[in-house]
Design a protein around this motif. Structure first.
Motif, PDB file in Angstrom:
ATOM      1  N   ASP A 157      -0.714  15.351  33.690  1.00  0.00           N
ATOM      2  CA  ASP A 157      -0.769  15.314  32.237  1.00  0.00           C
ATOM      3  C   ASP A 157      -1.288  13.918  31.900  1.00  0.00           C
ATOM      4  OD1 ASP A 157      -0.241  14.788  29.550  1.00  0.00           O
ATOM      5  OD2 ASP A 157       1.534  16.080  29.491  1.00  0.00           O
ATOM      6  N   HIS A 160      -2.323  10.771  27.522  1.00  0.00           N
ATOM      7  CA  HIS A 160      -2.385   9.404  26.964  1.00  0.00           C
ATOM      8  C   HIS A 160      -3.450   8.540  27.630  1.00  0.00           C
ATOM      9  CE1 HIS A 160       2.272   9.673  26.104  1.00  0.00           C
ATOM     10  NE2 HIS A 160       1.576  10.638  25.522  1.00  0.00           N
ATOM     11  N   TYR A 313       9.305   7.238  21.397  1.00  0.00           N
ATOM     12  CA  TYR A 313       8.602   8.003  22.441  1.00  0.00           C
ATOM     13  C   TYR A 313       9.088   7.493  23.787  1.00  0.00           C
ATOM     14  CZ  TYR A 313       5.160   9.374  18.839  1.00  0.00           C
ATOM     15  OH  TYR A 313       4.531   9.872  17.720  1.00  0.00           O
TER      16      TYR A 313
HETATM   17  N1  T4K Z   1       1.358  15.730  26.815  1.00  0.00           N
HETATM   18  C1  T4K Z   1       1.776  14.552  26.319  1.00  0.00           C
HETATM   19  C2  T4K Z   1       2.366  13.552  27.239  1.00  0.00           C
HETATM   20  C3  T4K Z   1       1.639  14.269  24.951  1.00  0.00           C
HETATM   21  O1  T4K Z   1       2.071  13.086  24.458  1.00  0.00           O
HETATM   22  C4  T4K Z   1       1.046  15.235  24.110  1.00  0.00           C
HETATM   23  C5  T4K Z   1       0.893  14.976  22.684  1.00  0.00           C
HETATM   24  C6  T4K Z   1       0.615  16.446  24.687  1.00  0.00           C
HETATM   25  C7  T4K Z   1       0.805  16.657  26.048  1.00  0.00           C
HETATM   26  C8  T4K Z   1      -0.006  17.553  23.875  1.00  0.00           C
HETATM   27  O2  T4K Z   1      -1.281  17.226  23.355  1.00  0.00           O
HETATM   28  P1  T4K Z   1      -1.769  17.861  21.926  1.00  0.00           P
HETATM   29  O3  T4K Z   1      -1.583  19.363  22.020  1.00  0.00           O
HETATM   30  O4  T4K Z   1      -0.965  17.229  20.821  1.00  0.00           O
HETATM   31  O5  T4K Z   1      -3.229  17.496  21.891  1.00  0.00           O
HETATM   32  C9  T4K Z   1       2.346  13.080  18.172  1.00  0.00           C
HETATM   33  C10 T4K Z   1       1.110  13.931  18.421  1.00  0.00           C
HETATM   34  O6  T4K Z   1       1.041  15.009  17.497  1.00  0.00           O
HETATM   35  C11 T4K Z   1       1.027  14.472  19.813  1.00  0.00           C
HETATM   36  O7  T4K Z   1      -0.338  14.837  20.021  1.00  0.00           O
HETATM   37  C12 T4K Z   1       1.382  13.421  20.840  1.00  0.00           C
HETATM   38  N2  T4K Z   1       1.431  13.931  22.181  1.00  0.00           N
HETATM   39  C13 T4K Z   1       2.733  12.808  20.512  1.00  0.00           C
HETATM   40  C14 T4K Z   1       3.101  11.712  21.480  1.00  0.00           C
HETATM   41  O8  T4K Z   1       2.644  12.210  19.219  1.00  0.00           O
HETATM   42  P2  T4K Z   1       4.435  13.465  16.664  1.00  0.00           P
HETATM   43  O9  T4K Z   1       5.318  14.638  16.441  1.00  0.00           O
HETATM   44  O10 T4K Z   1       5.044  12.156  16.950  1.00  0.00           O
HETATM   45  O11 T4K Z   1       3.348  13.326  15.459  1.00  0.00           O
HETATM   46  P3  T4K Z   1       3.515  12.850  13.969  1.00  0.00           P
HETATM   47  O12 T4K Z   1       2.934  13.874  13.095  1.00  0.00           O
HETATM   48  O13 T4K Z   1       4.904  12.408  13.730  1.00  0.00           O
HETATM   49  O14 T4K Z   1       2.516  11.588  13.925  1.00  0.00           O
HETATM   50  C15 T4K Z   1       2.859  10.298  14.411  1.00  0.00           C
HETATM   51  C16 T4K Z   1       2.324   9.249  13.442  1.00  0.00           C
HETATM   52  O15 T4K Z   1       0.909   9.296  13.401  1.00  0.00           O
HETATM   53  C17 T4K Z   1       2.768   9.466  12.003  1.00  0.00           C
HETATM   54  O16 T4K Z   1       3.912   8.706  11.775  1.00  0.00           O
HETATM   55  C18 T4K Z   1       1.605   8.958  11.181  1.00  0.00           C
HETATM   56  C19 T4K Z   1       0.419   9.040  12.090  1.00  0.00           C
HETATM   57  N3  T4K Z   1      -0.526  10.126  11.744  1.00  0.00           N
HETATM   58  C20 T4K Z   1      -0.343  11.381  12.242  1.00  0.00           C
HETATM   59  C21 T4K Z   1      -1.235  12.385  11.962  1.00  0.00           C
HETATM   60  C22 T4K Z   1      -1.024  13.774  12.512  1.00  0.00           C
HETATM   61  C23 T4K Z   1      -1.619   9.844  10.936  1.00  0.00           C
HETATM   62  O17 T4K Z   1      -1.759   8.693  10.471  1.00  0.00           O
HETATM   63  N4  T4K Z   1      -2.529  10.829  10.679  1.00  0.00           N
HETATM   64  C24 T4K Z   1      -2.398  12.088  11.157  1.00  0.00           C
HETATM   65  O18 T4K Z   1      -3.260  12.955  10.918  1.00  0.00           O
HETATM   66  O19 T4K Z   1       3.445  13.872  17.863  1.00  0.00           O
END
Ligand code: T4K
Length: 361
Positions: A157, A160, A313
């Motif tokens: 995976d 990152h 995280y």
């Molecule tokens: N494997 C690992 C190890 C991963 O870390 C991830 C994803 C995956 C697999 C799966 O990949 P994807 O299917 O997602 O491509 C966020 C991300 O959504 C996620 O992609 C990521 N890891 C994870 C570590 O972080 P959340 O739940 O913390 O997201 P959220 O909506 O709370 O956003 C974090 C911050 O980003 C917000 O406080 C503000 C900022 N933000 C977010 C979005 C969506 C923006 O400024 N604009 C935006 O459009 O998961």
């Protein structure tokens, strides 16, 4: 009060640059299903990620599910993995009909501890699935050796790890398959998006089938694939962001250096770092508060009070989810998960923001 600061913020091209990039879509009316931009991005990424085959997906999670499913493991097979990760890693294993077996991590860089993997291998083990967490490349050599010795698949995976390399080898060259996430919050984004790197032509074919219903041509469907194709608007964003990736990396590097200058050597603060020989992508700024004047949770709350939104995280460990069978013994991961905070890091910040954050700490 100054503006809020979030853990991350998407890097984006200018509005004009993106509009220019998507203009051809109005002429061609070709919006998805492996269009020109999709194909160009795949080709470009092969070079950057160091892999002869790169298959794009609509998001990283579906890319990871496909990477696992492409090997055709028997249902109930065990996958040795880390609990110190985003839900996606563990969920992809379970949703593929397999069983996650949780292994502890290294304290230095938070990646899977190869010294603890072998004891977990049973006759049901089919694969090892480590995470290059924070873009810290795992001990790929030791893990590769264990996988070879036990005839297991090694699936990384690498969500990152876009743009990283180890001793000059790009990260997509390691293991049997590597999955990347190009989500908006990642150091390189296609809005939502992901990719799988593989070496083998037949695996590539299988991944292509899995993301497009198993359709080979209008009358031939070879397997029960789903729909996980990246569309042209996503690919256009990727092609634009690729032009600015090195600038993004160096801006983030400057911020990380500023954080390190202020936080290194403080009693009760530990900074997990990538292993020697890594070209980093500076995707996250993890800090462990262990014996610091305030607990991690108090620090997070105090920062939030100042409009600074750091994130835990990764807390809790995925092994604690109610649908995961308990019993995993991962004390290092447990300890780190309870004490780690990832501080804001993105190219929209300046050194003065880092100073403000460190002042609150
Ligand atoms: N494997 C690992 C190890 C991963 O870390 C991830 C994803 C995956 C697999 C799966 O990949 P994807 O299917 O997602 O491509 C966020 C991300 O959504 C996620 O992609 C990521 N890891 C994870 C570590 O972080 P959340 O739940 O913390 O997201 P959220 O909506 O709370 O956003 C974090 C911050 O980003 C917000 O406080 C503000 C900022 N933000 C977010 C979005 C969506 C923006 O400024 N604009 C935006 O459009 O998961």
């Amino acid at each position: 009060m100054k503006g809020n600061i979030y853990v991350t913020q998407p890097s984006m091209p200018s509005y004009e640059e993106y509009c220019e990039a998507i203009r051809p879509l109005w002429e061609s009316r070709w919006l998805t299903n492996m269009g020109d931009m999709h194909n160009e991005l795949e080709t470009r990424l092969c070079g950057i990620l160091g892999s002869p085959q790169t298959v794009l997906f609509t998001n990283g999670h579906l890319a990871l599910e496909a990477a696992i499913q492409a090997f055709g493991f028997p249902r109930g097979g065990e996958v040795i993995t880390t609990p110190f990760t985003f839900a996606s890693t563990t969920n992809a294993i379970i949703r593929s009909g397999l069983v996650p077996v949780f292994c502890d991590i290294l304290a230095d860089d938070c990646t899977l501890d190869p010294g603890k993997v072998e004891a977990l291998v049973t006759e049901r083990t089919v694969a090892i699935l480590p995470v290059h967490v924070y873009g810290h490349i795992c001990d790929v050599e030791a893990l590769g050796e264990i996988a070879r010795r036990h005839s297991l698949k090694l699936i990384f995976d690498a969500a990152h790890a876009f743009g990283t390399s180890l001793n000059g080898t790009p990260v997509g060259a390691f293991g049997d398959a590597s999955m990347f996430s190009f989500h908006a919050t990642k150091v390189f984004n296609t809005i939502e998006g992901g990719a799988v790197c593989v070496r083998d032509e037949s695996l590539r074919r299988r991944l292509d089938d899995l993301k497009n219903f198993g359709i080979r041509d209008a009358e031939t469907v070879v397997c029960a694939g789903g729909n996980a194709k990246m569309n042209e608007f996503q690919a256009a964003m990727g092609l634009c962001n690729l032009r600015h990736f090195e600038q993004e990396r160096s801006r983030r590097a400057a911020l990380v250096m500023a954080y390190r200058e202020r936080l290194t050597g403080l009693d009760g603060i530990t900074l997990p770092l990538p292993r020697k020989g890594t070209e980093a992508n500076y995707s996250y700024m993890p800090v462990i508060f262990d014996g610091w004047k305030r607990s991690r949770d108090e620090v997070a709350a105090r920062l939030a009070g100042e409009g600074i939104f750091a994130r835990k995280y990764f807390h809790p460990l995925t092994s604690s989810y109610p649908f995961c069978s308990g019993g995993a013994v991962t004390p290092v991961a447990q300890h780190i998960s309870e004490n780690i905070l990832t501080l804001p890091l993105h190219s929209g910040l300046g050194v003065e923001d880092v100073e403000r954050i460190c002042e609150v700490l």
